[in-house]
Write a protein that holds these residues in place. Structure first.
Motif, PDB file in Angstrom:
ATOM      1  N   MET A   1       0.816  -1.192   0.000  1.00 23.87           N
ATOM      2  CA  MET A   1       0.000   0.000   0.000  1.00 23.87           C
ATOM      3  C   MET A   1       0.862   1.261   0.000  1.00 23.87           C
ATOM      4  O   MET A   1       0.331   2.350  -0.107  1.00 23.87           O
ATOM      5  CB  MET A   1      -0.943  -0.001   1.183  1.00 23.87           C
ATOM      6  N   SER A   2       2.140   1.122   0.166  1.00 23.76           N
ATOM      7  CA  SER A   2       3.070   2.259   0.119  1.00 23.76           C
ATOM      8  C   SER A   2       2.774   3.316   1.175  1.00 23.76           C
ATOM      9  O   SER A   2       2.918   4.507   0.943  1.00 23.76           O
ATOM     10  CB  SER A   2       3.047   2.896  -1.270  1.00 23.76           C
ATOM     11  N   LEU A   3       2.359   2.872   2.347  1.00 20.63           N
ATOM     12  CA  LEU A   3       2.011   3.824   3.397  1.00 20.63           C
ATOM     13  C   LEU A   3       3.216   4.580   3.931  1.00 20.63           C
ATOM     14  O   LEU A   3       3.094   5.717   4.382  1.00 20.63           O
ATOM     15  CB  LEU A   3       1.316   3.099   4.550  1.00 20.63           C
ATOM     16  N   PHE A   4       4.376   3.959   3.885  1.00 19.81           N
ATOM     17  CA  PHE A   4       5.542   4.565   4.510  1.00 19.81           C
ATOM     18  C   PHE A   4       6.586   5.067   3.518  1.00 19.81           C
ATOM     19  O   PHE A   4       7.676   5.450   3.904  1.00 19.81           O
ATOM     20  CB  PHE A   4       6.170   3.564   5.476  1.00 19.81           C
ATOM     21  N   GLU A   5       6.251   5.092   2.249  1.00 19.05           N
ATOM     22  CA  GLU A   5       7.209   5.600   1.264  1.00 19.05           C
ATOM     23  C   GLU A   5       7.396   7.110   1.389  1.00 19.05           C
ATOM     24  O   GLU A   5       8.487   7.625   1.198  1.00 19.05           O
ATOM     25  CB  GLU A   5       6.763   5.232  -0.149  1.00 19.05           C
ATOM     26  N   ASN A   6       6.340   7.829   1.671  1.00 20.86           N
ATOM     27  CA  ASN A   6       6.397   9.275   1.886  1.00 20.86           C
ATOM     28  C   ASN A   6       5.780   9.585   3.247  1.00 20.86           C
ATOM     29  O   ASN A   6       4.611   9.951   3.335  1.00 20.86           O
ATOM     30  CB  ASN A   6       5.642  10.021   0.784  1.00 20.86           C
ATOM     31  N   PRO A   7       6.558   9.461   4.316  1.00 17.47           N
ATOM     32  CA  PRO A   7       5.977   9.592   5.656  1.00 17.47           C
ATOM     33  C   PRO A   7       5.570  11.011   6.029  1.00 17.47           C
ATOM     34  O   PRO A   7       4.788  11.195   6.934  1.00 17.47           O
ATOM     35  CB  PRO A   7       7.096   9.086   6.570  1.00 17.47           C
TER      36      PRO A   7
END
Length: 68
Positions: free
Chosen positions: A1-7
Motif C-alpha cells: 500500500m506504500s504507506l511509509f514511502e512518503n511519511p
C-alpha cells in the motif's frame, strides 16, 4: 500500500486551509445537520422504540443460518 514511502505530509494545499469558502461551506453543513438533529424526535423519548442489533448478535445469527 506504500504507506511509509512518503511519511511526511504534503503541505502544498495548506494555503487553502481556513479559506472563507471552506468556512462558509462548513457553516452551511452545521446548519443543515442541526436541523436534522432537531427533527429526530425518537431519540431519548419513551414509547415504542425499536431495539437495535449488535454486530455480535448479527454475526451469530448469520453463522447459524450458514451452518444449517
Amino acid at each position: 500500500m506504500s504507506l511509509f514511502e512518503n511519511p511526511l505530509a504534503d503541505y502544498s494545499m495548506t494555503k487553502y486551509l481556513g479559506c472563507q469558502e471552506h468556512r462558509d461551506l462548513a457553516r452551511e453543513a452545521v446548519r443543515k445537520s442541526l436541523v436534522l438533529l432537531k427533527n429526530v424526535e425518537w431519540q431519548g423519548s419513551s414509547g415504542n422504540v425499536t431495539t437495535g442489533t449488535t454486530i455480535l448478535s448479527a454475526v451469530k445469527k448469520r453463522l447459524i443460518q450458514i451452518l444449517k
